[in-house]
Design an enzyme around this catalytic site. Structure first.
Site, PDB file in Angstrom:
ATOM      1  N   PRO A 608       0.803  -1.227   0.000  1.00 48.11           N
ATOM      2  CA  PRO A 608       0.000   0.000   0.000  1.00 48.11           C
ATOM      3  C   PRO A 608       0.835   1.276   0.000  1.00 48.11           C
ATOM      4  O   PRO A 608       0.475   2.253  -0.662  1.00 48.11           O
ATOM      5  CB  PRO A 608      -0.835  -0.124   1.279  1.00 48.11           C
ATOM      6  CG  PRO A 608      -0.893  -1.591   1.548  1.00 48.11           C
ATOM      7  CD  PRO A 608       0.415  -2.150   1.086  1.00 48.11           C
ATOM      8  N   GLN A 614       3.191   5.556  -6.003  1.00 46.99           N
ATOM      9  CA  GLN A 614       3.031   5.491  -7.453  1.00 46.99           C
ATOM     10  C   GLN A 614       1.900   6.393  -7.924  1.00 46.99           C
ATOM     11  O   GLN A 614       2.009   7.075  -8.950  1.00 46.99           O
ATOM     12  CB  GLN A 614       2.745   4.052  -7.885  1.00 46.99           C
ATOM     13  CG  GLN A 614       3.974   3.198  -8.028  1.00 46.99           C
ATOM     14  CD  GLN A 614       4.726   3.526  -9.297  1.00 46.99           C
ATOM     15  OE1 GLN A 614       5.495   4.480  -9.346  1.00 46.99           O
ATOM     16  NE2 GLN A 614       4.521   2.756 -10.336  1.00 46.99           N
ATOM     17  N   GLU A 681       1.245   2.728 -14.882  1.00 43.22           N
ATOM     18  CA  GLU A 681       0.813   3.566 -15.993  1.00 43.22           C
ATOM     19  C   GLU A 681      -0.518   4.262 -15.722  1.00 43.22           C
ATOM     20  O   GLU A 681      -0.707   5.433 -16.057  1.00 43.22           O
ATOM     21  CB  GLU A 681       0.677   2.729 -17.270  1.00 43.22           C
ATOM     22  CG  GLU A 681       1.869   1.849 -17.601  1.00 43.22           C
ATOM     23  CD  GLU A 681       3.060   2.624 -18.147  1.00 43.22           C
ATOM     24  OE1 GLU A 681       3.001   3.862 -18.189  1.00 43.22           O
ATOM     25  OE2 GLU A 681       4.049   1.984 -18.530  1.00 43.22           O
TER      26      GLU A 681
END
Length: 714
Positions: A608, A614, A681
Site C-alpha cells: 500500500p 506510485q 501507468e
C-alpha cells in the site's frame, strides 16, 4: 491464519542506500582504466556528412581517439546519412571528462544539407496508416451520428513531451576476453543485451548488462539508444573501458519522446445520456526511418458501451528522432480526447459527469466480446466522489469563486490494459536461513525490489530474511520494466518459484527419517518464518536443519510463469476515477491545482505504501502534461529550443499541494497468480482531462490544447 507480508505498508528495502548515496547508479561504478567518451551531435535535420575535421580535437591534451566511422554498426537509423538533428557523427575518447568535452567542441563537421520537414503539421508531410493500427469500426457510426439527438465535436492537440528523470542516460562499457559488460541506465537489461549484440555483430551470450539502480525512466530507458552502442563500440576500439553520459541537452535528442498529437472526436447521444456513436481520428508525429505507434485508440474503442464506434489512427513521418513510450503511452492521450468530449457532452445534457459515465458502463468488452476479469469502476466513481466531496461541485461553470479566483471541479475516468508477460525467477534458501530471489527485472523507482520481496516472503520466511536480486541480464528472464507489467509477471514467477521451493523443503522433511516431520502428509505441514510444523502444532523442523542434515549450503529452484491463453478468454484492465479542483486567476491566466483525489481498481495491492507513492507520482506527471510540459522545436533545422530544465517546465513542490489516492479492495485471480493489475501507468491516465474539465467548470472555457497556457485564458 498466518498474517501475510503482502499487503503490509513496508518501507522500501533499498531506501537507506538511496538516500545515503550507497546505491550505485550506472555512471558511478568504479572501473579500472576508465576513459570518457563524449558524443558529437549533428546540427542538421537531414543530409549527409561531407567532411569531419578531428585534427584540433586530437591535438588537445588528453584526447586519445576521435571515432567517426560507424559503418559497421547496425543502428536504428541510417549510418550513412543524417536522419534527425542531434544524430551522432563522432565520439571523442579522452583520459578525462573535461578533455573529452572540450575535444568534442573542437570537432568540425561539414554537411550537404537536404530539404527537411520537422513540423508534422507541414502540408508537405503526408500521413500514413500504420500496419499495426488499422482502422476500426463496429455498428454504423455514420448513421448513428446522423440521427443522434445531441452531438459533441471537438478538435484537440497535445505538445511533444520529453522525459526528464534526474539520472541522465549513462553507460560504462568494458571488454574482457571478447565479452562485453555494460553498466547501463536501462529499463530492460536483457533487451539492451540483445540490441547491443545485434548492433556490434556479436553473440547475445557475450553481453552482460547491469542495471540494479535506475534513477527514473518513464519510458526513456526501454529502447537502447546510440550512446549505449557507441560506448561499447568505443571501448572495443580503444581496448579500454569507456563511460558515456549524455548531457541534459543531448538527452532531448538522444532518446525518444512522447509524440505530439492531433485529435478529432465526435460523440452522438440521446437526450437521456446514452452515447450511441463515437468517431475518433488521431494523428501523431513519427520519424521517417522508424515507425512508431502508441495505442491512442485503445480507450475510445473500449472504455464505454458505445454500439457504433469508428477509430482511425495516422502517423506523419518527418525528419526527427523516433518517438518512444512515455508513462501511460498513447492511452493517456486518447483518454484526454475521450474524457474531454465526455465532459462536454455532460455539459450539453446538463447531466452530472459521473452519472453520464455510469449510464454508459458496458457489460462486456465490446471490442473483443470477452467478459471483464474484474471491473470495479462503479466503486471507483462512488469512492472517489465521496472522498473528494464531488457533491459540492457547482454545475454551472464560473459560479464558484474564492476572492478574485474562479474555482472549478472536474473528473475523468482512467483505465489501462493489464499487461502480463512470460517471466522466470530463481529462488534460493541458504544454510543461515536467508533467502534470495533472482530475476532480470528492473526497478526505476516504483519499488520492485520491495514488492517482489513481499511476494517471496509469503512463502513463509521473515521479510527481513528475503532479498530480491535484480538488475542483471544474466538472471532468469524478465520482461521490460514498463507497461505496468513487472509486478504481475515477475511477481507471479517469484510466487511460483518460492512456493515450489517451499514444497521441496516439505518433501525432504517428510521423507527424511531424521526429521521430526518424517511420515507426515505434505498437505498437513505448515510453514512460517522458516519453520515447518505439523497440523497439530507438535512436530517441528526448519529450513536450516533440513539443509544441515543434507550437508547442503543452500537449496534452489527455478520457475516460470506466463499468462498463457488468458487474454483469449478475458479482458483485464485497471480502472480509476480521478477528481481535481483548480483555481483560475483570469487576470493572469494562471491555473493552479488545489487538490486531486483518485480511486483505483488495480487488483490486489502488494504494498500500500508503494502503491500510494506510485499514484502520487502519476498525478504529478499528469499535472505537468496538463499545465506545463511541451517541447519546442525550431523547424528551420530541427533543433529543440528548450532542451534544459531551465526552459522545459516540470512540476515542482509548489505545483502539487494536496494529492491523495485510495484503492478498491479487489483481486484479479483470472489475470495472474497473485491477483494484481498494473499500477504504474494508469495513475497518469485521466489526470490531464480531469484538470482540463475542472478549468471548464471554473471558467466556462473549453480548452482543448495541452498544455493549457495562460494566453488561452486571457
Amino acid at each position: 491464519m498466518a498474517k501475510t507480508v503482502v499487503g503490509q505498508p513496508l518501507s522500501r528495502v533499498d531506501a537507506r542506500r538511496k538516500v545515503t548515496g550507497a546505491a550505485t547508479y550506472s555512471a558511478e561504478h568504479r572501473v579500472e582504466g576508465l576513459l570518457y567518451g563524449v558524443i558529437v551531435n549533428g546540427t542538421v535535420a537531414r543530409g549527409t556528412v561531407s567532411r569531419i575535421s578531428a585534427d584540433a580535437a586530437l591535438g588537445h591534451p588528453g584526447v586519445l581517439r576521435v571515432l567517426t566511422d560507424f559503418s559497421k554498426l547496425r543502428l536504428a537509423h541510417p549510418v550513412d546519412r543524417i536522419a534527425f538533428y542531434g544524430q551522432p557523427v563522432a565520439v571523442v575518447v579522452a583520459e578525462t571528462l573535461e578533455a573529452a568535452t572540450h575535444g568534442a567542441s573542437l570537432v568540425e563537421a561539414t554537411y550537404e544539407r537536404q530539404d527537411a520537414v520537422t513540423d508534422f503539421d507541414d502540408p508537405h508531410a503526408p500521413s500514413q496508416t500504420p500496419e499495426d493500427e488499422p482502422d476500426y469500426s463496429r455498428g454504423d457510426p455514420a448513421g448513428a451520428l446522423g440521427s443522434a439527438q445531441v452531438k459533441v465535436d471537438l478538435e484537440l492537440t497535445s505538445a511533444r513531451e520529453n522525459h526528464n528523470p534526474i539520472e541522465l542516460p549513462s553507460t560504462i562499457a568494458r571488454w574482457q576476453d571478447g565479452r562485453l559488460t555494460l553498466w547501463d541506465k536501462t529499463q530492460w537489461s536483457q533487451g539492451a543485451a540483445r540490441t547491443v549484440a545485434g548492433a556490434l555483430g556479436i553473440a547475445v551470450g557475450d553481453v552482460r548488462v547491469h542495471n540494479e539502480f535506475v534513477g527514473g525512466g518513464f519510458g526513456s530507458g526501454i529502447q537502447t539508444y546510440d550512446h549505449v552502442i557507441l560506448a561499447a563500440f568505443a571501448a572495443r576500439e580503444v581496448d579500454r573501458p569507456v563511460k558515456v553520459v549524455l548531457t541534459r541537452r543531448q538527452f532531448y535528442y538522444g532518446t525518444g519522446f512522447r509524440p505530439a498529437s492531433r485529435h478529432r472526436i465526435t460523440l452522438g447521444s440521446s437526450t437521456a445520456g446514452r452515447v450511441s456513436a463515437l468517431a475518433y481520428d488521431v494523428r501523431i508525429e513519427n520519424a521517417r526511418y522508424q515507425p512508431y505507434t502508441d495505442g491512442l485508440t485503445d480507450l475510445p474503442q473500449f472504455l464505454y458501451g458505445v454500439p457504433n464506434t469508428r477509430t482511425a489512427y495516422r502517423v506523419t513521418p518527418v525528419d526527427v528522432h523516433s518517438p518512444c513510450s512515455m508513462r501511460g503511452p498513447g492511452v493517456v492521450l486518447g483518454n484526454f480526447a475521450l474524457e474531454t468530449a465526455m465532459d462536454q457532452l455532460a455539459h450539453e445534457l446538463t447531466l452530472d459527469p459521473v452519472e453520464l459515465r455510469l449510464r454508459n458502463e458496458p457489460t462486456r468488452d465490446e471490442v473483443s466480446q470477452l467478459p471483464f476479469s474484474t471491473r470495479k469502476l462503479r466503486e471507483c466513481y462512488e469512492t472517489g466522489a465521496r472522498r473528494f466531496g464531488w457533491s459540492r461541485r457547482h454545475a454551472k461553470p464560473g459560479s464558484r469563486t474564492d476572492g478574485d479566483l474562479l474555482i472549478g471541479m472536474g473528473m475523468a475516468t482512467a483505465s489501462y490494459h493489464n499487461h502480463r508477460r512470460d517471466s522466470s525467477a530463481r529462488a534460493r534458501i541458504n544454510a543461515d536461513g536467508t533467502a534470495e530471489v533472482f530475476a532480470a527485472a528492473g526497478d526505476m523507482g516504483p519499488g520492485t525490489t520491495t514488492s517482489v520481496m513481499q511476494v517471496a516472503a509469503d512463502a513463509r520466511l521473515p521479510a527481513s530474511a528475503v532479498t530480491f536480486r535484480l538488475g542483471d541480464s544474466s538472471y532468469p528472464t524478465a520482461p521490460l520494466h514498463a507497461a505496468a507489467c513487472t509486478m504481475a509477471s515477475v511477481g507471479s514467477a517469484a510466487h511460483t518459484t518460492c512456493n515450489a521451493l517451499k514444497a521441496e523443503f516439505i518433501r525432504r522433511a517428510v521423507a527424511d527419517p531424521d526429521s521430526p516431520l518424517h511420515g507426515a502428509k505434505p498437505a498437513d505441514v505448515h510453514v512460517r518464518d522458516g519453520y515447518l510444523s505439523a497440523a497439530d502444532g507438535g512436530a517441528r523442523d526448519s529450513y536450516r536443519d533440513i539443509l544441515r542434515r543434507a550437508g547442503l549450503p543452500s537449496l534452489e529452484t527455478t520457475g516460470n510463469w506466463g499468462p498463457g491463453d488468458a487474454d483469449s478468454r478475458i479482458t483485464t484492465y485497471g480502472y480509476g476515477a480521478v477528481f481535481a479542483e483548480v483555481s483560475v486567476d483570469l487576470l493572469l491566466g494562471l491555473v493552479r491545482v488545489r487538490r486531486i483525489f483518485a480511486a483505483y481498481d488495480v487488483g490486489r495491492v502488494i504494498s500500500p505504501k508503494l502503491a500510494h507513492s506510485q499514484a502520487i507520482g502519476g498525478m504529478v506527471g499528469g499535472i505537468g502534461m496538463a499545465l506545463l510540459e511541451g517541447t519546442v522545436t525550431d523547424h528551420r533545422d530541427g533543433r529543440i529550443v528548450n532542451a534544459s530544465l531551465a526552459d522545459y517546465l516540470v512540476p515542482v513542490n509548489a505545483d502539487v499541494p494536496d494529492l491523495d489516492a485510495a484503492f478498491i479492495n479487489t483481486e484479479d485471480p483470472q489475470a495472474d497468480l497473485i491477483g494484481v493489475k498494473g499500477l504504474g501507468e494508469i495513475t497518469i491516465v485521466g489526470v490531464a482531462p480531469a484538470i482540463g474539465n475542472a478549468v471548464f467548470n471554473a471558467t466556462g472555457k473549453r480548452l482543448t490544447d495541452l498544455p493549457i497556457r495562460p494566453e488561452a485564458l486571457l
